[in-house]
Design a protein around this motif. Structure first.
Motif, PDB file in Angstrom:
ATOM      1  N   VAL A 167      23.663  -2.144   3.091  1.00 19.37           N
ATOM      2  CA  VAL A 167      22.735  -2.762   4.047  1.00 19.37           C
ATOM      3  C   VAL A 167      21.947  -3.879   3.369  1.00 19.37           C
ATOM      4  CG1 VAL A 167      20.786  -2.344   5.600  1.00 19.37           C
ATOM      5  CG2 VAL A 167      22.583  -0.623   5.368  1.00 19.37           C
ATOM      6  N   SER A 168      21.566  -3.663   2.125  1.00 23.34           N
ATOM      7  CA  SER A 168      20.807  -4.683   1.380  1.00 23.34           C
ATOM      8  C   SER A 168      21.614  -5.973   1.262  1.00 23.34           C
ATOM      9  CB  SER A 168      20.454  -4.163  -0.014  1.00 23.34           C
ATOM     10  OG  SER A 168      20.014  -2.831   0.019  1.00 23.34           O
ATOM     11  N   TRP A 169      22.859  -5.853   0.863  1.00 22.85           N
ATOM     12  CA  TRP A 169      23.725  -7.025   0.740  1.00 22.85           C
ATOM     13  C   TRP A 169      23.945  -7.689   2.101  1.00 22.85           C
ATOM     14  CZ3 TRP A 169      25.584  -8.901  -3.911  1.00 22.85           C
ATOM     15  CH2 TRP A 169      25.422  -8.075  -5.011  1.00 22.85           C
ATOM     16  N   ASN A 170      24.137  -6.880   3.136  1.00 25.35           N
ATOM     17  CA  ASN A 170      24.362  -7.439   4.470  1.00 25.35           C
ATOM     18  C   ASN A 170      23.150  -8.209   4.983  1.00 25.35           C
ATOM     19  OD1 ASN A 170      26.951  -6.420   4.596  1.00 25.35           O
ATOM     20  ND2 ASN A 170      26.398  -4.615   5.803  1.00 25.35           N
ATOM     21  N   CYS A 171      21.960  -7.699   4.684  1.00 21.19           N
ATOM     22  CA  CYS A 171      20.735  -8.407   5.097  1.00 21.19           C
ATOM     23  C   CYS A 171      20.681  -9.797   4.470  1.00 21.19           C
ATOM     24  CB  CYS A 171      19.499  -7.614   4.693  1.00 21.19           C
ATOM     25  SG  CYS A 171      19.196  -6.151   5.701  1.00 21.19           S
ATOM     26  N   MET A 172      21.016  -9.884   3.198  1.00 16.41           N
ATOM     27  CA  MET A 172      20.982 -11.175   2.504  1.00 16.41           C
ATOM     28  C   MET A 172      22.073 -12.108   3.022  1.00 16.41           C
ATOM     29  SD  MET A 172      18.480 -11.602   0.535  1.00 16.41           S
ATOM     30  CE  MET A 172      19.108 -13.157  -0.065  1.00 16.41           C
ATOM     31  N   ILE A 173      23.267 -11.586   3.243  1.00 18.78           N
ATOM     32  CA  ILE A 173      24.361 -12.422   3.764  1.00 18.78           C
ATOM     33  C   ILE A 173      24.005 -12.954   5.144  1.00 18.78           C
ATOM     34  CG2 ILE A 173      26.737 -12.339   4.631  1.00 18.78           C
ATOM     35  CD1 ILE A 173      27.409 -10.495   2.301  1.00 18.78           C
ATOM     36  N   ASP A 174      23.466 -12.081   5.981  1.00 15.17           N
ATOM     37  CA  ASP A 174      23.075 -12.507   7.330  1.00 15.17           C
ATOM     38  C   ASP A 174      21.986 -13.573   7.278  1.00 15.17           C
ATOM     39  OD1 ASP A 174      23.114 -12.066  10.309  1.00 15.17           O
ATOM     40  OD2 ASP A 174      21.039 -11.509   9.918  1.00 15.17           O
ATOM     41  N   GLY A 175      21.008 -13.388   6.392  1.00 14.48           N
ATOM     42  CA  GLY A 175      19.942 -14.390   6.254  1.00 14.48           C
ATOM     43  C   GLY A 175      20.468 -15.731   5.775  1.00 14.48           C
ATOM     44  N   CYS A 176      21.380 -15.708   4.810  1.00 16.41           N
ATOM     45  CA  CYS A 176      21.955 -16.961   4.305  1.00 16.41           C
ATOM     46  C   CYS A 176      22.761 -17.670   5.392  1.00 16.41           C
ATOM     47  CB  CYS A 176      22.844 -16.671   3.093  1.00 16.41           C
ATOM     48  SG  CYS A 176      21.956 -16.179   1.612  1.00 16.41           S
ATOM     49  N   VAL A 177      23.509 -16.908   6.172  1.00 13.47           N
ATOM     50  CA  VAL A 177      24.297 -17.505   7.252  1.00 13.47           C
ATOM     51  C   VAL A 177      23.380 -18.171   8.269  1.00 13.47           C
ATOM     52  CG1 VAL A 177      25.739 -16.952   9.248  1.00 13.47           C
ATOM     53  CG2 VAL A 177      26.313 -16.031   6.999  1.00 13.47           C
ATOM     54  N   LYS A 178      22.300 -17.486   8.652  1.00 12.62           N
ATOM     55  CA  LYS A 178      21.418 -18.001   9.697  1.00 12.62           C
ATOM     56  C   LYS A 178      20.619 -19.224   9.254  1.00 12.62           C
ATOM     57  CE  LYS A 178      20.992 -13.802  12.410  1.00 12.62           C
ATOM     58  NZ  LYS A 178      20.173 -12.656  12.825  1.00 12.62           N
ATOM     59  N   CYS A 179      20.378 -19.353   7.964  1.00 12.51           N
ATOM     60  CA  CYS A 179      19.643 -20.542   7.502  1.00 12.51           C
ATOM     61  C   CYS A 179      20.589 -21.631   6.996  1.00 12.51           C
ATOM     62  CB  CYS A 179      18.626 -20.178   6.432  1.00 12.51           C
ATOM     63  SG  CYS A 179      19.325 -19.677   4.856  1.00 12.51           S
ATOM     64  N   LYS A 225       0.814  -1.221   0.000  1.00 10.17           N
ATOM     65  CA  LYS A 225       0.000   0.000   0.000  1.00 10.17           C
ATOM     66  C   LYS A 225       0.844   1.266   0.000  1.00 10.17           C
ATOM     67  CE  LYS A 225      -3.759  -2.203   2.593  1.00 10.17           C
ATOM     68  NZ  LYS A 225      -4.514  -2.215   3.872  1.00 10.17           N
ATOM     69  N   MET A 226       2.118   1.120   0.166  1.00  9.34           N
ATOM     70  CA  MET A 226       3.007   2.270   0.302  1.00  9.34           C
ATOM     71  C   MET A 226       3.077   3.061  -1.005  1.00  9.34           C
ATOM     72  SD  MET A 226       6.935   2.030   1.643  1.00  9.34           S
ATOM     73  CE  MET A 226       7.794   3.435   2.332  1.00  9.34           C
ATOM     74  N   PRO A 227       2.917   4.394  -0.947  1.00 10.11           N
ATOM     75  CA  PRO A 227       3.023   5.186  -2.189  1.00 10.11           C
ATOM     76  C   PRO A 227       4.425   5.078  -2.788  1.00 10.11           C
ATOM     77  CG  PRO A 227       2.099   6.490  -0.368  1.00 10.11           C
ATOM     78  CD  PRO A 227       2.595   5.219   0.220  1.00 10.11           C
ATOM     79  N   GLY A 228       4.504   5.199  -4.094  1.00 11.02           N
ATOM     80  CA  GLY A 228       5.789   5.069  -4.769  1.00 11.02           C
ATOM     81  C   GLY A 228       6.806   6.104  -4.328  1.00 11.02           C
ATOM     82  N   TRP A 229       6.338   7.329  -4.026  1.00 16.83           N
ATOM     83  CA  TRP A 229       7.264   8.397  -3.626  1.00 16.83           C
ATOM     84  C   TRP A 229       7.895   8.130  -2.256  1.00 16.83           C
ATOM     85  CZ3 TRP A 229       6.004  10.561   0.955  1.00 16.83           C
ATOM     86  CH2 TRP A 229       4.666  10.495   1.378  1.00 16.83           C
ATOM     87  N   ALA A 230       7.197   7.325  -1.424  1.00 14.94           N
ATOM     88  CA  ALA A 230       7.702   7.061  -0.072  1.00 14.94           C
ATOM     89  C   ALA A 230       8.626   5.850  -0.023  1.00 14.94           C
ATOM     90  CB  ALA A 230       6.545   6.863   0.899  1.00 14.94           C
ATOM     91  N   ARG A 231       8.532   4.985  -1.019  1.00 15.87           N
ATOM     92  CA  ARG A 231       9.322   3.746  -1.005  1.00 15.87           C
ATOM     93  C   ARG A 231      10.772   4.046  -1.374  1.00 15.87           C
ATOM     94  NH1 ARG A 231       6.747  -1.182  -4.217  1.00 15.87           N
ATOM     95  NH2 ARG A 231       5.134  -0.783  -2.645  1.00 15.87           N
ATOM     96  N   ASN A 232      11.691   3.648  -0.493  1.00 11.84           N
ATOM     97  CA  ASN A 232      13.117   3.886  -0.730  1.00 11.84           C
ATOM     98  C   ASN A 232      13.919   2.663  -0.283  1.00 11.84           C
ATOM     99  OD1 ASN A 232      13.093   4.068   2.070  1.00 11.84           O
ATOM    100  ND2 ASN A 232      13.126   6.311   2.063  1.00 11.84           N
ATOM    101  N   ALA A 233      15.235   2.818  -0.224  1.00 11.64           N
ATOM    102  CA  ALA A 233      16.097   1.683   0.134  1.00 11.64           C
ATOM    103  C   ALA A 233      15.785   1.149   1.525  1.00 11.64           C
ATOM    104  CB  ALA A 233      17.562   2.104   0.046  1.00 11.64           C
ATOM    105  N   VAL A 234      15.391   2.041   2.452  1.00 11.15           N
ATOM    106  CA  VAL A 234      15.064   1.601   3.816  1.00 11.15           C
ATOM    107  C   VAL A 234      13.874   0.651   3.796  1.00 11.15           C
ATOM    108  CG1 VAL A 234      14.363   2.385   6.113  1.00 11.15           C
ATOM    109  CG2 VAL A 234      15.978   3.744   4.782  1.00 11.15           C
TER     110      VAL A 234
END
Length: 674
Positions: free
Chosen positions: A253-265, A210-219
């Motif tokens: 941060v995006s890459w770190n999130c994926m690396i952390d997820g792969c490590v934990k699983c 539902k988030m408007p396109g203008w509000a969607r960012n990397a965060v």
């Protein structure tokens, strides 16, 4: 000494302001304070206000404290109606510093003096409440916002959402979000991140859609990717990977999130794939990969990664990841060596986590000199013992055999949490001081400190080691009936150990059979050990056979049963147990002992001849053994007092056993090891 182009006794305010800019230490502040008094400038409200505003946000504690002193001792008495800007500056120094609770008290004081709060005041108090997790105080500020008609302000609403999310009140946060007349990207991202961190990925995904396109960012994207990567669902990492591929732009941060997820699983190779393709890496990236390799037992790969990373990326977190990995892998000696490199070869300063990890390694190795050095380092640098550092120190001293030092650390703590009490009670249990542990537990009760599961594990262990059966049973009932804690498997295991040590084997067996959960091998092995100690062959055989069906790899069950048979002289069954171990590939881990001499730790295994001085050590041990046997022989034969050398000792012993010197020396060697 502070210097200035103007004379020191000049009464010009500009001179003082110039001097203030060079202040850093308590001595500098003392000189400034003396100058303000001697020149009469301390009565100048304008100058005092400028000094306060300049110093209150300083990173140097003496400067910030002086600003607060001027505020409370000069402004409050001389200028009752201060501008809100000065109040806000002081509140900010507390809310963003190390004493956020003082921000709330100062805000309350401000309102009591009739000063009207503005938007900035309210945002600072919400920040302090959020840091402290004080939802009730935050709700009071929320009510004040509505009364003074600041309720529609976007920044304040975002602060409210952050407060409620920090306190775990997601429903309140969503109510604030839904009632906002207008929202910015911070509002959307805060709610999505809150749902993501709580594992509510369905609600997070709905809001993201539902988030408007203008509000969607990397965060926004990172919150979604990180949430799915952390989720325990079977397809969580796959969904995260799909979102990661769809991202219009990726940051570190995006890459770190994926690396952390792969490590934990458990997908360490996938994590390495991402790591190799990252356009830019930060310290978190390296720490995640090192932690992953350590958790999967790939110590060499982790160390290679650590040694190969750029020096400017190697921060305290990375060092801590490497140190913690060594300790968790049982490589405590390597952990201490790395800790020394950190202290003496890097420009970084260890934090509390670094010191806690180092103390854990010391505790495992029993190197009390190292632990004492770390303790002295902590005291020299003025670090507080109130948190995990105090717990680690108590545990280290207890495991290193210095219960006096452990008690000294415990007694000198200004504030004791339940973790400190648990560590001290556990330390007393290790040393068999059950009665003292019980006294400490009763003192804890008297101070109304609520015990937890670990407290009762520690006190039950203390009762078991000291043979306090009645007291152990009382503590078990206290846990259930008074404190309302549901006993776990560990508590039942401690109770079985207490009963087994006291010889109440039938009661212990009945307790195991009536446990509300299935007993594990540790509980059964505790009963088996009690059977060996009390010579109950029948029950011991029954328990051992049951254990061998549960776990065919652990050698302790076989060894205990073999020892029971040996104690009764049933050697055929001893041989049968040994043969069964060989057939099933069960291997006994050799026992070892170690001793520290002049800073060097010497480790000895049974039958190990790798030590460079093993011949000399063997010779001394054989001599001692021969002397002990000779003394016993002389006492048995009542032949009076005679003086015998080592050779005659061996002759006497060989005469009694009809064995040659070589055979005798071989037997002694196999018996005493190294």
């Amino acid at each position: 000494m502070l210097t200035c182009a103007h004379p020191w006794n000049s009464n010009l305010p500009t001179t003082t302001l110039h001097l203030i800019k060079t202040c850093k230490t308590q001595r500098d502040i003392d000189q400034i304070h003396a100058r303000l008094i001697s020149t009469g400038l301390i009565k100048n409200p304008s100058l005092a206000a400028k000094i306060t505003l300049h110093l209150c946000g300083s990173n140097h504690p003496p400067l910030a404290q002086f600003a607060r002193f001027l505020f409370f001792h000069q402004f409050i008495s001389q200028s009752p109606h201060l501008h809100i800007f000065i109040w806000n500056a002081l509140i900010k120094s507390f809310s963003h510093g190390d004493r956020p609770v003082q921000a709330l008290l100062l805000f309350h004081f401000m309102l009591c003096r009739g000063v009207c709060a503005d938007k900035f005041s309210l945002s600072l108090v919400l920040k302090a409440s959020s840091r402290l997790g004080l939802v009730r105080e935050g709700m009071q500020v929320h009510g004040l916002m509505e009364k003074v008609e600041f309720g529609s302000d976007v920044v304040l609403r975002n602060s409210l959402i952050g407060l409620y999310l920090k306190c775990g009140c997601l429903e309140f946060a969503r109510l604030v979000f839904d009632k906002m007349p207008e929202r910015d990207s911070v509002s959307w991202n805060a709610m999505i991140d809150g749902y993501s961190k709580m594992g509510m990925m369905g609600l997070a995904g709905d809001l993201f859609g539902k988030m408007p396109g203008w509000a969607r960012n990397a965060v926004s994207w990172n919150s979604m990717v990180g949430g799915f990567a952390r989720s325990r669902s079977e397809d969580g990492i796959e969904v995260a990977w799909g979102l990661f591929d769809e991202m219009p732009e990726r940051d570190v941060v995006s890459w770190n999130c994926m690396i952390d997820g792969c490590v934990k699983c458990g997908r360490i190779e996938a994590a390495k794939y991402l790591f190799d393709r990252m356009p830019e890496r930060d310290a978190v990236t390296w720490a995640s990969m090192i932690d992953g390799y350590m958790k999967f037992g790939k110590i060499g790969e982790a160390r290679s990664l650590f040694d190969g990373m750029p020096e400017n990326k190697r921060d305290v977190v990375t060092w801590n990841a490497m140190l913690a990995g060594y300790v968790q892998s049982g490589e405590c000696f390597e952990a201490l060596q790395l800790f020394h490199d950190f202290i003496y070869r890097s420009d970084l300063v260890p934090d509390h986590a670094t010191l806690v990890i180092a103390l854990s390694a010391v505790a495992e190795l029993g190197r009390i000199d190292e632990g004492t050095s770390i303790h002295q380092y902590i005291e020299r640098n003025g670090l507080r013992f109130d948190g995990n550092l105090g717990v680690a120190l108590i545990d280290m001293y207890s495991k290193c055999g210095s219960i006096e030092n452990a008690l000294s650390v415990f007694e000198n703590l200004e504030q004791k949490s339940v973790d400190h009490w648990n560590a001290m009670i556990g330390g007393l249990a290790i040393h068999g001081l059950g009665e003292l542990a019980l006294e400490l537990f009763m003192e804890m009760e008297g101070l109304s400190i609520e015990p937890d599961d670990i407290t009762f594990i520690a006190i039950l262990n203390a009762c078991g080691h000291a043979g306090l059966v009645k007291e152990g049973l009382i503590c078990f009932e206290l846990m259930r009936r008074v404190h309302g804690l549901k006993p776990k498997l560990q508590h039942y295991g401690c109770l079985v150990d207490i009963l087994g040590r006291a010889g109440q084997l039938e009661v212990a067996k009945k307790l195991i059979e009536e446990m509300p959960m299935s007993p594990n091998d540790v509980v059964w092995r505790s009963l088996l050990s009690a059977c060996q100690n009390h010579g109950n062959l029948k029950m011991g055989v029954w328990v051992a056979e049951h254990l061998m069906k549960m776990d065919t790899i652990n050698s302790s069950s076989y060894i205990l049963l073999s020892n029971i048979y040996a104690g009764f002289g049933v050697w055929d069954n001893v041989s049968r147990i040994r043969c069964r171990m060989k057939e099933r590939g069960v291997k006994k881990i050799p026992g070892c002992s170690w001793i520290e001499v002049k800073g060097t730790v010497h480790e000895f295994f049974v039958g190990d001849f790798t030590h460079p001085q093993h011949r000399e050590i063997h010779s001394v041990l054989i001599s001692l053994y021969c002397m002990a046997c000779t003394v016993k022989f002389l006492c048995d034969t009542s032949g009076g007092i005679r003086t015998l050398n080592v050779k005659s000792c061996c002759t006497v012993i060989n005469h009694r056993t009809n064995r040659s010197n070589a055979q005798h020396e071989s037997d002694i060697s196999s018996e005493v090891g190294t």
